[in-house]
Each structure stands twice: as structure tokens, then as C-alpha cells.
Design a protein around this motif. Sequence first.
Motif, PDB file in Angstrom:
ATOM      1  N   LEU A 153       0.829  -1.203   0.000  1.00  9.75           N
ATOM      2  CA  LEU A 153       0.000   0.000   0.000  1.00  9.75           C
ATOM      3  C   LEU A 153       0.870   1.263   0.000  1.00  9.75           C
ATOM      4  CD1 LEU A 153      -2.784  -1.083   2.496  1.00  9.75           C
ATOM      5  CD2 LEU A 153      -3.056  -0.679   0.029  1.00  9.75           C
ATOM      6  N   ARG A 154       1.988   1.226   0.714  1.00 12.22           N
ATOM      7  CA  ARG A 154       2.908   2.367   0.719  1.00 12.22           C
ATOM      8  C   ARG A 154       3.506   2.603  -0.659  1.00 12.22           C
ATOM      9  NH1 ARG A 154       7.327   1.093   4.729  1.00 12.22           N
ATOM     10  NH2 ARG A 154       8.207   3.034   3.964  1.00 12.22           N
ATOM     11  N   ARG A 205       2.149   1.796  -3.463  1.00  9.29           N
ATOM     12  CA  ARG A 205       1.066   2.293  -4.311  1.00  9.29           C
ATOM     13  C   ARG A 205       0.918   3.808  -4.118  1.00  9.29           C
ATOM     14  NH1 ARG A 205      -4.304   3.634  -3.786  1.00  9.29           N
ATOM     15  NH2 ARG A 205      -5.494   3.444  -5.718  1.00  9.29           N
ATOM     16  N   HIS A 206       0.981   4.250  -2.880  1.00 11.82           N
ATOM     17  CA  HIS A 206       0.880   5.675  -2.583  1.00 11.82           C
ATOM     18  C   HIS A 206       2.012   6.439  -3.281  1.00 11.82           C
ATOM     19  CE1 HIS A 206      -0.200   9.215  -0.268  1.00 11.82           C
ATOM     20  NE2 HIS A 206       1.071   9.351   0.049  1.00 11.82           N
ATOM     21  N   ARG A 207       3.204   5.907  -3.228  1.00 21.00           N
ATOM     22  CA  ARG A 207       4.353   6.539  -3.888  1.00 21.00           C
ATOM     23  C   ARG A 207       4.150   6.567  -5.404  1.00 21.00           C
ATOM     24  NH1 ARG A 207       9.745   7.490  -2.222  1.00 21.00           N
ATOM     25  NH2 ARG A 207      11.193   7.564  -3.960  1.00 21.00           N
TER      26      ARG A 207
END
Length: 137
Positions: free
Chosen positions: A80-81, A83-85
Motif C-alpha cells: 500500500l505504501r 502504491r501511494h508513492r
Amino acid sequence: MTAPGPSPRAGGTEVGTSAQPSTPADRGRTVVLVEGELDLDTAQPLYQHLRRALDRSEGGLVLDFHGVGFCDCSGLNAVLRIRHRALAQGKTISIRAAGPAVERLLVMTRTRALFTPVGHTCPRTEVTPARVLGPPA
């Protein structure tokens, strides 16, 4: 693009990248193959590898978790991290294959749709609203 081949094993997880797209939809995106276990011990090394692969990619990452036998929330958080990046860079992250452990976690946390491959849709699950029991109105 990144050089093909696996990275060194870190805590029971092996990550490899390939610049070769498997489908036309993957063109310009780096394919990342992950095998082993994704847990508290392997989440940070996985994130670091994915970050490097993402930064080198043109359009994002295609993740293949087919070889992952165990995944906990730490592993999901790393994904998820990244993906955020990717979103901040205008890139995408998709999951083209997931073993039962990863698939189960994605479904249980309702995050599967966040990683739908480009050009595909996830089957929509019907959700029945819960009824609240109480005194009649």
C-alpha cells in the motif's frame, strides 16, 4: 529499466524484477516477482526493493505474488505504501497474480480493487447492509 534477476534473499523472501512485459498492457511497467513470506521481518526490504524498481520504471509496477505462501498486514502495508508513492509519481501498481494467502488478505481488507490490472475490472461483490435491531419506530 531494472536489471532482471532476483535480489538476495531477505528473511525468507526473494524479489526479482524483469523489464520484459508479459502483456501489451504491461508495456513501460516493470514486472516484479515476489516469492516466500511477507511479514514484519521482510516488509521493509520488500518496500525498499519495490521503491527502487518503481523509481526506475516508466509507468509503474506489475506485481506477481504467485509464489508468496504467507502474507500478513505488514506485507500488505508495504504494498500500500508503494502504491501511494506510485500515485504521487503518476504511475500505477497492479497485481497480476496472487497466491491464496495474498488474495485472501486483499479480499478481507477490501483492497483488491486498488491493484486491478490496467484494462481489467474486479468482479463486484454484493454487500448486504446489516440491519440494526432495536425498538420499533
